[in-house]
Design a protein around this motif. Structure first.
Motif, PDB file in Angstrom:
ATOM      1  N   VAL A  23     -60.636  79.222  44.987  1.00  0.00           N
ATOM      2  CA  VAL A  23     -59.957  79.061  43.706  1.00  0.00           C
ATOM      3  C   VAL A  23     -60.879  79.523  42.579  1.00  0.00           C
ATOM      4  CG1 VAL A  23     -58.806  77.432  42.155  1.00  0.00           C
ATOM      5  CG2 VAL A  23     -58.714  77.072  44.635  1.00  0.00           C
ATOM      6  N   GLU A  40     -61.035  79.647  38.298  1.00  0.00           N
ATOM      7  CA  GLU A  40     -60.482  79.303  36.993  1.00  0.00           C
ATOM      8  C   GLU A  40     -61.192  80.183  35.974  1.00  0.00           C
ATOM      9  OE1 GLU A  40     -61.089  75.088  36.594  1.00  0.00           O
ATOM     10  OE2 GLU A  40     -59.208  74.656  37.618  1.00  0.00           O
ATOM     11  N   THR A  95     -61.596  81.089  32.116  1.00  0.00           N
ATOM     12  CA  THR A  95     -61.347  80.565  30.780  1.00  0.00           C
ATOM     13  C   THR A  95     -62.039  81.447  29.759  1.00  0.00           C
ATOM     14  OG1 THR A  95     -63.211  79.046  31.000  1.00  0.00           O
ATOM     15  CG2 THR A  95     -61.032  78.165  31.509  1.00  0.00           C
ATOM     16  N   HIS A 136     -56.820  81.310  29.600  1.00  0.00           N
ATOM     17  CA  HIS A 136     -56.934  80.423  30.762  1.00  0.00           C
ATOM     18  C   HIS A 136     -56.018  80.930  31.865  1.00  0.00           C
ATOM     19  CE1 HIS A 136     -56.458  76.876  33.380  1.00  0.00           C
ATOM     20  NE2 HIS A 136     -57.726  76.721  33.080  1.00  0.00           N
ATOM     21  N   ARG A 137     -56.594  81.122  33.053  1.00  0.00           N
ATOM     22  CA  ARG A 137     -55.807  81.606  34.198  1.00  0.00           C
ATOM     23  C   ARG A 137     -56.455  81.102  35.469  1.00  0.00           C
ATOM     24  NH1 ARG A 137     -51.158  82.689  35.794  1.00  0.00           N
ATOM     25  NH2 ARG A 137     -50.254  84.735  35.575  1.00  0.00           N
ATOM     26  N   LYS A 138     -55.621  80.726  36.433  1.00  0.00           N
ATOM     27  CA  LYS A 138     -56.106  80.319  37.748  1.00  0.00           C
ATOM     28  C   LYS A 138     -55.724  81.409  38.738  1.00  0.00           C
ATOM     29  CE  LYS A 138     -56.199  75.996  39.010  1.00  0.00           C
ATOM     30  NZ  LYS A 138     -55.850  74.637  39.465  1.00  0.00           N
ATOM     31  N   TYR A 188     -56.011  82.481  43.028  1.00  0.00           N
ATOM     32  CA  TYR A 188     -56.302  82.083  44.405  1.00  0.00           C
ATOM     33  C   TYR A 188     -56.697  83.307  45.214  1.00  0.00           C
ATOM     34  CZ  TYR A 188     -53.713  77.634  43.768  1.00  0.00           C
ATOM     35  OH  TYR A 188     -53.278  76.401  43.346  1.00  0.00           O
TER      36      TYR A 188
END
Length: 108
Positions: free
Chosen positions: A47, A49, A51, A88-90, A92
């Motif tokens: 994962v 993240e 920012t 902001h982005r996640k 995978y």
């Protein structure tokens, strides 16, 4: 005998990643996975993240912070890079055996 999990196989990105994440940032994320120490088993789910550090006077993102982690076994690393405008982005990366796919959570 335990087989070490690596992502030294075919790597794919979804259309969403291709359209929204610049190639240098994609390369940073792949390299962060490869930098996991060999004594730590890689989880099938990595994962990220992403920012943005925002300049309050202009409201623009001036630097990107990347947090990379996995849950089992616990592992975390951090990196920064010049701004690509992401607030902001996640993201995978899913190891599916013969290949890995980088995607947004909503593309799973």
């Amino acid at each position: 005998e335990t087989k070490e999990k690596t992502m030294e196989h075919d790597k794919y990105i979804t259309a969403g990643i291709q359209n929204e994440i610049p190639l240098p940032l994609i390369h940073i994320m792949w390299s962060m996975i490869e930098a996991i120490p060999p004594e730590i088993e890689r989880d099938y789910l990595q994962v990220f993240e992403i920012t943005g550090e925002v300049d309050t006077s202009t409201g623009k993102v001036v630097k990107q912070a990347i947090r990379h982690f996995q849950e089992v076994p616990p592992y975390e690393s951090h990196a920064t890079c010049q701004s690509v405008g992401i607030r902001h982005r996640k993201v995978y990366v899913i190891d599916d055996g013969p290949y890995s796919v980088m995607c947004f959570p909503e593309e799973r």
